[in-house]
Design a protein around this motif. Structure first.
Motif, PDB file in Angstrom:
ATOM      1  N   LEU B 241       0.887  -1.284   0.027  1.00  0.00           N
ATOM      2  CA  LEU B 241      -0.094   0.023   0.027  1.00  0.00           C
ATOM      3  C   LEU B 241       0.919   1.271   0.067  1.00  0.00           C
ATOM      4  CD1 LEU B 241      -2.821  -1.145   2.465  1.00  0.00           C
ATOM      5  CD2 LEU B 241      -3.070  -0.550  -0.146  1.00  0.00           C
ATOM      6  N   GLY B 242       1.855   1.400   0.591  1.00  0.00           N
ATOM      7  CA  GLY B 242       2.940   2.322   0.615  1.00  0.00           C
ATOM      8  C   GLY B 242       3.443   2.579  -0.805  1.00  0.00           C
ATOM      9  N   ALA B 243       3.917   1.423  -1.171  1.00  0.00           N
ATOM     10  CA  ALA B 243       4.666   1.506  -2.549  1.00  0.00           C
ATOM     11  C   ALA B 243       3.556   2.055  -3.732  1.00  0.00           C
ATOM     12  CB  ALA B 243       5.188   0.318  -2.790  1.00  0.00           C
ATOM     13  N   ALA B 244       2.125   1.744  -3.429  1.00  0.00           N
ATOM     14  CA  ALA B 244       1.296   1.860  -4.478  1.00  0.00           C
ATOM     15  C   ALA B 244       0.291   3.129  -4.255  1.00  0.00           C
ATOM     16  CB  ALA B 244       0.489   0.728  -4.684  1.00  0.00           C
ATOM     17  N   ARG B 245       0.886   3.942  -3.196  1.00  0.00           N
ATOM     18  CA  ARG B 245       0.105   5.125  -2.868  1.00  0.00           C
ATOM     19  C   ARG B 245      -0.547   5.921  -3.938  1.00  0.00           C
ATOM     20  NH1 ARG B 245       0.276   7.293   2.610  1.00  0.00           N
ATOM     21  NH2 ARG B 245       2.145   6.171   3.044  1.00  0.00           N
ATOM     22  N   ASP B 246       0.384   6.344  -5.062  1.00  0.00           N
ATOM     23  CA  ASP B 246      -0.025   7.288  -6.011  1.00  0.00           C
ATOM     24  C   ASP B 246      -1.352   6.675  -6.585  1.00  0.00           C
ATOM     25  OD1 ASP B 246       1.933   8.890  -5.601  1.00  0.00           O
ATOM     26  OD2 ASP B 246       3.069   8.236  -7.278  1.00  0.00           O
ATOM     27  N   PHE B 247      -1.509   5.222  -6.532  1.00  0.00           N
ATOM     28  CA  PHE B 247      -2.937   4.684  -7.364  1.00  0.00           C
ATOM     29  C   PHE B 247      -3.869   4.906  -6.149  1.00  0.00           C
ATOM     30  CE2 PHE B 247       0.135   2.259  -9.814  1.00  0.00           C
ATOM     31  CZ  PHE B 247      -0.450   2.220 -11.083  1.00  0.00           C
ATOM     32  N   TRP B 248      -3.824   5.393  -5.022  1.00  0.00           N
ATOM     33  CA  TRP B 248      -5.134   5.272  -4.337  1.00  0.00           C
ATOM     34  C   TRP B 248      -5.250   6.735  -3.539  1.00  0.00           C
ATOM     35  CZ3 TRP B 248      -4.110   5.626   0.774  1.00  0.00           C
ATOM     36  CH2 TRP B 248      -2.884   5.264   1.360  1.00  0.00           C
ATOM     37  N   HIS B 249      -4.075   7.451  -3.426  1.00  0.00           N
ATOM     38  CA  HIS B 249      -4.189   8.548  -2.802  1.00  0.00           C
ATOM     39  C   HIS B 249      -5.099   9.765  -3.408  1.00  0.00           C
ATOM     40  CE1 HIS B 249      -3.036  11.542   0.244  1.00  0.00           C
ATOM     41  NE2 HIS B 249      -2.704  12.338  -0.632  1.00  0.00           N
ATOM     42  N   ASN B 250      -5.994   9.972  -3.072  1.00  0.00           N
ATOM     43  CA  ASN B 250      -6.766  11.166  -3.744  1.00  0.00           C
ATOM     44  C   ASN B 250      -7.510  10.520  -4.992  1.00  0.00           C
ATOM     45  OD1 ASN B 250      -6.693  13.153  -2.011  1.00  0.00           O
ATOM     46  ND2 ASN B 250      -4.694  14.140  -2.812  1.00  0.00           N
ATOM     47  N   ARG B 251      -7.659   9.203  -5.199  1.00  0.00           N
ATOM     48  CA  ARG B 251      -8.219   8.654  -6.161  1.00  0.00           C
ATOM     49  C   ARG B 251      -9.421   7.606  -5.746  1.00  0.00           C
ATOM     50  NH1 ARG B 251      -5.807   9.470 -11.029  1.00  0.00           N
ATOM     51  NH2 ARG B 251      -3.447   9.940 -10.664  1.00  0.00           N
ATOM     52  N   LYS B 252     -10.726   7.580  -6.318  1.00  0.00           N
ATOM     53  CA  LYS B 252     -11.502   6.623  -5.816  1.00  0.00           C
ATOM     54  C   LYS B 252     -11.113   5.365  -6.086  1.00  0.00           C
ATOM     55  CE  LYS B 252     -16.443   5.806  -6.730  1.00  0.00           C
ATOM     56  NZ  LYS B 252     -17.772   6.087  -7.345  1.00  0.00           N
ATOM     57  N   THR B 253     -11.276   4.392  -5.272  1.00  0.00           N
ATOM     58  CA  THR B 253     -10.522   3.163  -5.288  1.00  0.00           C
ATOM     59  C   THR B 253     -11.483   2.005  -4.975  1.00  0.00           C
ATOM     60  OG1 THR B 253      -8.467   4.131  -4.953  1.00  0.00           O
ATOM     61  CG2 THR B 253      -8.469   1.441  -4.694  1.00  0.00           C
ATOM     62  N   ILE B 254     -11.432   1.094  -5.949  1.00  0.00           N
ATOM     63  CA  ILE B 254     -12.261  -0.024  -5.677  1.00  0.00           C
ATOM     64  C   ILE B 254     -11.604  -1.213  -5.757  1.00  0.00           C
ATOM     65  CG2 ILE B 254     -14.445  -1.619  -6.384  1.00  0.00           C
ATOM     66  CD1 ILE B 254     -15.537   1.149  -7.808  1.00  0.00           C
ATOM     67  N   ILE B 255     -11.664  -2.105  -4.157  1.00  0.00           N
ATOM     68  CA  ILE B 255     -10.855  -3.122  -4.212  1.00  0.00           C
ATOM     69  C   ILE B 255     -11.617  -4.434  -4.470  1.00  0.00           C
ATOM     70  CG2 ILE B 255      -9.463  -4.376  -2.493  1.00  0.00           C
ATOM     71  CD1 ILE B 255      -9.946  -1.705  -0.999  1.00  0.00           C
ATOM     72  N   ILE B 256     -11.292  -5.207  -5.430  1.00  0.00           N
ATOM     73  CA  ILE B 256     -11.935  -6.123  -6.264  1.00  0.00           C
ATOM     74  C   ILE B 256     -11.301  -7.403  -5.534  1.00  0.00           C
ATOM     75  CG2 ILE B 256     -12.794  -7.513  -8.117  1.00  0.00           C
ATOM     76  CD1 ILE B 256     -12.834  -4.621  -9.536  1.00  0.00           C
TER      77      ILE B 256
END
Lengths: 300, 300
Positions: B241-256
């Motif tokens: 999650l720390g490494a992928a932060r740019d993907f979810w920080h301030n972006r609507k995120t759906i975990i499938i």
């Protein structure tokens, strides 16, 4: 030839023995009878296989051993000594029961640290071997390998230590994960390793983020196995260096290990301004076992 | 019962098939004949084993497949489509040669990204399945599993993606590294996983630094296997999650993904203020295959 005593380095995968006259090794032998493949009653025969002809017709031969042989599942459990403490106290060695009355075996205990929880078996003897020739050392010893140990030393004692599974992770990832398809058994390229280590030291997320791209790079861009293996090795070492920074930042650090592996640790540390140098540790176990023998002679 | 068409999800370890009437699954079957265990001429028999009685006496049955079946070492290589692009283009499906003339097989291509190098096969169909019911989605999809995919979506297209080997790393470390001795096959404790994820998200070095202490904690403090396994799982996820932060920080995120695994991702993200929610992805592959079928009907 009958030695004064016998030195034994008994790890998970290897058994090494030296016939000693005082501090001098006159002969050495080894086998693949590491503790990992032995049941409790297999230790004495495995040892005798290598040293039987070094034993006297009568009388007892001192044998001093270190390493995983003293683990709970080894020959006899030599309970850990808790840091802070000196690396060795041969008077706390465990003496396993033996059938051959000529054997007088002592197994040196490893070290433990309560928090963060950590343990070592064998490295404490290398540390003692280093301190035998540099007793006033104040700084950090780094011992890379399957499990890399970072060890803070002051006043002849181990103050604290931390284990990183970097070597084991490299082996697992390169041989058993999906990356094995791209890395094969390739020899890591030294340049790729160096730049991977620098990148991962600069960015603590780099290793995790780039792992799968080594596979994808092979599929899409024909990334060579040696390059991918080198990059992987460097990324993992760089991540370790970042995590272990408190051990080497502003502390004199000596990296003890095989020259090529030690260089992968040394270069990024020096680039980051650290006072780090490396030395080959091949003789240190024996120096530590010798220090233990001498201590037993002095205070019987 | 003769279906209109047959949907196939063919991964490395499993083969799943559905008998479809339009968008409706009337029957499903599966076997362990994943592509990982098949040679090139083993695919058609493995498929026929499951679907032979669904085929008509004469005429051709449309079969739409996704997943590793389209890899270079699969049935026939369906070359990657390069992002940015829509997740699916069934008109670029590869049609492997078949012996049984009743089979009309299309294998959907995966996606590739040139830099950072990355690939996916199968997840693009899940993504298409998600977009079939939310075509205007603008944000990130996170698909945890053996290899977790983070996927940035805008205007119906995959803009970028990144793969993390977190699930595979958990499996390797817990089953094959020295930690196996402390974790056994224990079910990870959810509370230990949650706190491990939070700690590793807060400190990018935590995972690497703490790995071996799970072994030492078992040796010194009787750390329970469930606690150690949970902590390991959480540490690896938090580091991801720390490494992928740019993907979810301030972006609507759906975990499938499967509910328990998805929750391990969702909780620390929400604690960090992210607009993240999860959904069970069990039906998404089939929805994506159905979208491919419909697209082929519309533009034959």
């Amino acid at each position: 030839m009958t030695p004064d005593w016998i030195a034994v380095d008994w790890g998970t995968t290897r058994l090494r023995v030296w016939a000693m006259q005082g501090p001098k090794a006159v002969q050495s032998r080894n086998s693949d009878k590491g503790m990992g493949g032995l049941s409790r009653d297999g230790f004495e025969p495995a040892l005798l296989e290598l040293i039987a002809d070094w034993l006297p017709a009568s009388g007892r031969m001192p044998v001093i051993a270190c390493g995983m042989v003293g683990a709970r599942t080894g020959w006899a459990e030599a309970e850990y000594r808790a840091v802070p403490c000196t690396p060795l106290d041969p008077h706390q060695a465990i003496r396993p029961a033996v059938r051959d009355a000529r054997l007088d075996v002592r197994i040196l205990p490893g070290l433990s640290q309560s928090a963060p929880a950590d343990v070592m078996r064998g490295e404490e003897t290398q540390i003692a071997g280093y301190l035998a020739s540099d007793p006033g050392f104040d700084g950090t010893l780094c011992l890379p390998g399957t499990h890399c140990k970072w060890v803070r030393i002051a006043r002849g004692r181990v103050e604290a230590f931390q284990t990183y599974m970097t070597g084991e992770m490299f082996s697992l990832i390169s041989r058993q994960s999906v990356l094995r398809l791209s890395l094969g058994g390739a020899v890591p390229d030294a340049g790729a390793a160096a730049s991977g280590a620098a990148d991962a030291l600069a960015d603590p997320h780099a290793a995790q983020r780039e792992l799968f791209s080594l596979r994808a790079g092979a599929l899409l861009h024909n990334l060579a196995p040696e390059q991918a293996a080198g990059r992987l090795s460097g990324l993992l070492i760089g991540a370790e260096l970042g995590a272990a920074r408190d051990f080497w930042h502003n502390r004199k650090t000596i990296i003890i290990g095989a020259p090529e592996l030690a260089a992968l640790y040394e270069t990024p540390m020096r680039t980051a301004g650290a006072d780090a140098r490396r030395m080959d540790g091949a003789q240190l176990v024996l120096a530590g076992l010798t220090a233990a023998h001498l201590a037993l002679q002095e205070k019987p």
